[in-house]
Design a protein around this motif. Structure first.
Motif, mmCIF file in Angstrom:
data_model
loop_
_atom_site.group_PDB
_atom_site.id
_atom_site.type_symbol
_atom_site.label_atom_id
_atom_site.label_comp_id
_atom_site.label_asym_id
_atom_site.label_seq_id
_atom_site.Cartn_x
_atom_site.Cartn_y
_atom_site.Cartn_z
ATOM 1 N N UNK A 1 8.411 -16.699 -14.034
ATOM 2 C CA UNK A 1 7.192 -15.961 -14.284
ATOM 3 C C UNK A 1 7.358 -14.514 -14.779
ATOM 4 N N UNK A 2 8.513 -14.339 -15.023
ATOM 5 C CA UNK A 2 8.876 -13.080 -15.705
ATOM 6 C C UNK A 2 8.087 -12.471 -16.947
ATOM 7 N N UNK A 3 7.938 -13.472 -17.629
ATOM 8 C CA UNK A 3 7.119 -13.325 -19.083
ATOM 9 C C UNK A 3 5.513 -12.851 -18.605
ATOM 10 N N UNK A 4 5.179 -13.962 -17.642
ATOM 11 C CA UNK A 4 3.787 -13.478 -17.276
ATOM 12 C C UNK A 4 3.431 -12.053 -16.703
ATOM 13 N N UNK A 5 4.546 -11.781 -15.848
ATOM 14 C CA UNK A 5 4.680 -10.356 -15.006
ATOM 15 C C UNK A 5 4.543 -9.406 -16.054
ATOM 16 N N UNK A 6 5.376 -9.605 -17.129
ATOM 17 C CA UNK A 6 5.493 -8.531 -18.281
ATOM 18 C C UNK A 6 4.061 -8.336 -18.906
ATOM 19 N N UNK A 7 3.558 -9.453 -19.143
ATOM 20 C CA UNK A 7 2.246 -9.385 -19.684
ATOM 21 C C UNK A 7 1.242 -8.757 -19.063
ATOM 22 N N UNK A 8 1.417 -9.090 -17.692
ATOM 23 C CA UNK A 8 0.137 -8.266 -16.706
ATOM 24 C C UNK A 8 0.573 -7.134 -16.613
ATOM 25 N N UNK A 9 1.748 -6.670 -16.507
ATOM 26 C CA UNK A 9 1.950 -5.022 -16.521
ATOM 27 C C UNK A 9 1.508 -4.490 -17.779
ATOM 28 N N UNK A 10 1.751 -5.224 -18.841
ATOM 29 C CA UNK A 10 1.317 -4.468 -20.093
ATOM 30 C C UNK A 10 -0.218 -4.162 -20.157
ATOM 31 N N UNK A 11 -0.941 -5.490 -19.725
ATOM 32 C CA UNK A 11 -2.377 -5.165 -19.833
ATOM 33 C C UNK A 11 -2.857 -4.346 -18.906
ATOM 34 N N UNK A 12 -1.998 -4.004 -17.724
ATOM 35 C CA UNK A 12 -2.612 -2.937 -16.690
ATOM 36 C C UNK A 12 -2.291 -1.487 -17.229
ATOM 37 N N UNK A 13 -1.331 -1.339 -18.036
ATOM 38 C CA UNK A 13 -1.120 0.076 -18.752
ATOM 39 C C UNK A 13 -2.252 0.139 -19.764
ATOM 40 N N UNK A 14 -2.561 -0.997 -20.411
ATOM 41 C CA UNK A 14 -3.879 -0.948 -21.153
ATOM 42 C C UNK A 14 -5.272 -0.259 -20.656
ATOM 43 N N UNK A 15 -5.291 -1.124 -19.548
ATOM 44 C CA UNK A 15 -6.377 -0.725 -18.621
ATOM 45 C C UNK A 15 -6.463 0.728 -18.332
ATOM 46 N N UNK A 16 -5.226 1.158 -17.846
ATOM 47 C CA UNK A 16 -5.387 2.568 -17.334
ATOM 48 C C UNK A 16 -5.567 3.508 -18.435
ATOM 49 N N UNK A 17 -5.233 3.275 -19.768
ATOM 50 C CA UNK A 17 -5.339 4.070 -20.778
ATOM 51 C C UNK A 17 -6.655 4.050 -21.226
ATOM 52 N N UNK A 18 -7.477 3.179 -21.164
ATOM 53 C CA UNK A 18 -9.009 2.846 -21.625
ATOM 54 C C UNK A 18 -9.729 3.629 -20.275
#
Length: 779
Positions: free
Chosen positions: A226-243
């Protein structure tokens, strides 16, 4: 005002009570900063503001102030380029909404007149576009919504998908390898989903160790799968915070654009909440709006100490500055002397702060430049000062500053030293303050000051009443009567032997004994006067009841008369309708006769008879006249009765032998001689010096003061006054009813609407007395 004085008079407790009635932090902040003003116009404006709010509370019971918050710090941050949080942006939106609702609520009110509050509300500018923009982006919980932007919706959709995939993967571990886990759950460490793996199975589940328990028995491992999925999730949350940051920056810029309007709105809303907190405090105290003056005049009926409960307080009448400028209060300890001092001082500070005072309507309060007080035991151990020295230090400071615009309160003046010297010193201090024309209230135990109150101009005595029967103070203030010591009476009732009391009396000086006898005589006279007043009050109430019963009977008589008139009118209408129908029959018959070459005499006679019979039988009974009435030559100023109107009048001009001009009330009418009945000729006028001859108008003032009158009596006086004013020829008059509860004003306006001789009624202007006066324009 001196901060020490505010503390001595417990002004801070009033402010605490006031603050508790404010509904917003803005109002609480304004209430906390309130201080008495010495500017008369400013104080009058504050009192009018409070009175307007009181009227709204009396009619509506409340005012909507929900959602309004203190957004001044938020606006300050946007002014320097700061970005507000979602909850701060929501505060701005709810404050805009609260101001809009308040504006709508006040504008929808028809009554009463609210010039000050309406002017304030008019300056509120709703910002619907900004409010809608914020609420389209942020929900009621202060969270940025998915719909705030298309990008945010897309990012959150992606996050939901990744979280779902991640949850499915992790749940497969909890089901298939539960024996290797401390708990069959998925948890979070360092913002990544992990499993709680037992230490001995560390090698069984491959992945990254993020943490371990305090005992070391559990490792929190992120499985490799699940490491890759977790990485993708963290990246999406960073994008969410930026928006989200971008959206909040955009909202902050929009708020900054409207910052001047928002700042003004906040200022108005704070002022409105502050005004209504003053009105709510007044309502809780059953207080009244005082009339303010700069002449040092204080008049309070049934005044109550603002900090005492209704069960504890005894209402008292207090008057100062009209017939006398100073009051010396004597009486026993715990009798209420100090409470009276604080009552006057605290009510003065409240009135100068725009607060209503706990007294009956019609009270008056003065605006003083300074209030000075020497109250209580101010012994200072640190300064090595005795009680007397401490008081004298304070008094010296007062004497240096006091002037004719000061209120001075002395508690136990001259106490703490030799009685003879203390009494002499007290009189000298009072002389100094009284000569400066200050308003003074002083309490004392010294008998010498009782005589001082009688002999000194502009000074009067007062006392707090003591019940000898119960040996308890009644806390009633008696102005004009000095207090008695009552030592001998109290001692006798407590059982002290008579020979001891007699021996003590022999030691009392003749002057002291005569003063006590005089006071006893005054006290007895006061009691008799109060008893007579109570009897007179009973008679007045009985007369008022009889008056009400007579008015009710008169009303029933008028109603019955109206019904009889209506019945007579209905009968007359029926007769007229019958006559109209019979007349039509006659016309039809004549049309038939028209076809004949000529009508015979008996046919014309028959037609005339039919017309005569068709006339309605309405008989009006006319008053009997004197045999010689029409032969009398009427003269100017003769009193006559106009028979056609059933009204009395006065002949003002002879137009011809058979016609006269008659003054009836405020009207002049022409009347035939046959319609006038002579009553009497005017009395011959006696010659008077020119200086004593006055016209009627000189006895009728262009204004009527109804303040302090009961409702029914006030309207009765008004009706009588209007008759006199009409005869005097006034184009308009002023009716002074005060503000108070508004009941008397409404009664005056209601009478004006139904009075046939009143063209219009309006409230007085700023220079005419404001809403405490109604101007009537007469026909």
């Amino acid at each position: 005002m001196n901060e020490r004085i505010l503390g001595v008079l417990e002004y801070g407790k009033i402010i605490e009570n006031l603050t508790s009635f404010a509904e917003t932090s803005l109002g609480k902040e304004a209430a906390h900063k309130l201080k008495p003003s010495s500017n008369l116009e400013e104080v009058k404006k504050l009192q009018e503001e409070t009175d307007e709010a009181q009227q709204i509370l009396r009619l509506k019971g409340h005012i909507p102030l929900g959602g309004i918050t203190n957004i001044k710090p938020h606006l300050k941050r946007t002014s320097i380029g700061g970005v507000l949080s979602a909850s701060e942006c929501l505060d701005v939106a709810t404050t805009i909404y609260g101001g809009k609702e308040l504006k709508r609520y006040i504008e929808a009110m028809e009554e009463p007149e609210l010039p000050i509050i309406r002017d304030m509300i008019d300056t509120i500018h709703p910002l619907p576009l900004l409010e809608r923009h914020i609420k389209n982006c942020i929900d009621d919980n202060g969270v940025v919504m998915d719909g705030a932007s298309d990008a945010l919706r897309s990012i959150r959709s992606k996050i939901n998908t990744l979280e779902s995939r991640l949850r499915d993967k992790m749940e497969s571990y909890t089901k298939q390898q539960s024996e290797k886990l401390s708990d069959a759950i998925v948890t979070i460490r360092n913002e990544r989903y992990v499993l709680p793996v037992k230490q001995e199975y560390r090698g069984s589940i491959k992945g990254i160790v993020h943490d371990q328990s305090s005992s070391g028995a559990t490792l929190f491992i992120e499985p490799q799968a699940v490491v890759d999925i977790n990485n993708d999730l963290q990246e999406a949350r960073v994008q969410e915070k930026r928006e989200i940051d971008r959206i909040l920056a955009e909202l902050s810029e929009a708020i900054e654009e409207d910052r001047p309007i928002l700042s003004e709105n906040v200022k108005v809303l704070a002022g409105v909440d502050f005004i209504f907190s003053r009105a709510k405090l007044g309502r809780s105290m059953k207080a009244a709006m005082p009339l303010m003056n700069k002449e040092g005049r204080i008049v309070m009926k049934q005044a109550r100490h603002p900090l005492l409960s209704d069960e504890e307080v005894v209402p008292n009448d207090v008057e100062l500055g009209t017939d006398f400028t100073s009051i010396i209060i004597t009486g026993p300890n715990t009798g209420g002397k100090t409470v009276t001092l604080k009552l006057v001082g605290l009510c003065t500070l409240m009135a100068q702060s725009g607060l209503q005072v706990p007294a009956m309507d019609g009270c008056e309060m003065a605006v003083f430049d300074n209030v000075y007080a020497d109250i209580g035991d101010e012994q200072s151990i640190e300064q090595s000062l005795s009680t007397f020295s401490s008081h004298m230090t304070n008094i010296v400071d007062i004497l240096e500053k006091v002037d004719d615009s000061s209120l001075v309160l002395f508690d136990e003046l001259g106490a703490g030293t030799d009685p003879q010297e203390g009494a002499a010193l007290a009189m000298s201090i009072l002389d100094e303050v009284v000569e400066k024309n200050a308003r003074v209230i002083a309490t004392t135990h010294y008998p010498e000051l009782k005589a001082y109150g009688y002999n000194k101009e502009n000074v009067t005595n007062a006392s707090v009443e003591f019940d000898i029967e119960t040996l308890q103070p009644t806390y009633r203030l008696l102005i004009g009567v000095p207090g008695r010591s009552n030592a001998f009476e109290i001692s006798r009732r407590l059982g002290l032997r008579e020979h001891v009391i007699s021996a003590a009396k022999e030691r009392v000086g003749v002057d002291s004994e005569s003063v006590e006898s005089m006071i006893a005589s005054l006290d007895e006279a006061r009691r008799e006067a109060e008893a007579d007043y109570e009897k007179a009050e009973d008679v007045r109430q009985e007369a008022e009841q009889v008056y009400k019963e007579l008015r009710e009977q008169w009303k029933q008589f008028e109603d019955r008369k109206e019904k009889l008139y209506q019945r007579a009118e209905d009968k007359a209408k029926q007769s007229v309708e019958k006559a109209r129908q019979e007349a039509q029959d006659i016309v039809d018959e004549l049309k038939k006769m028209k076809s004949s070459a000529e009508l015979k005499d008996h046919e014309w006679i028959e037609a005339k008879k039919m017309l005569d019979e068709a006339e309605p039988e309405l008989v009006e009974k006319k008053p009997e006249r004197k045999q010689t009435d029409e032969t009398r030559d009427l003269q100017v100023n003769d009193e006559v009765k106009v028979l056609t109107f059933n009204q009395q009048g006065v002949v003002v001009e002879k137009i011809s032998e058979k016609e006269y001009l008659v003054q009836v009330g405020s009207m002049k009418i022409k009347a035939k001689r046959k319609d006038l009945e002579f009553i009497k000729a005017p009395k011959p006028k006696q010659e008077k010096p020119l200086s004593t001859v006055k016209g009627r108008s000189s006895h009728v003032k262009p204004e009527l003061d109804l303040r302090g009158e009961r409702y029914d009596e006030a309207l009765h006086q008004l009706e009588k006054y209007l008759d006199d004013a009409l005869l005097a020829g006034y184009p308009q008059v002023s009716i002074i009813h005060g503000k108070g509860t508004g009941a008397l004003r409404q009664g005056v306006q209601a009478l004006a609407k139904r009075h046939s001789k009143i063209n219009a009624a309006r409230a007085g202007g700023m220079k005419e007395g404001g809403s405490g006066v109604t101007i009537l324009e007469l026909k």
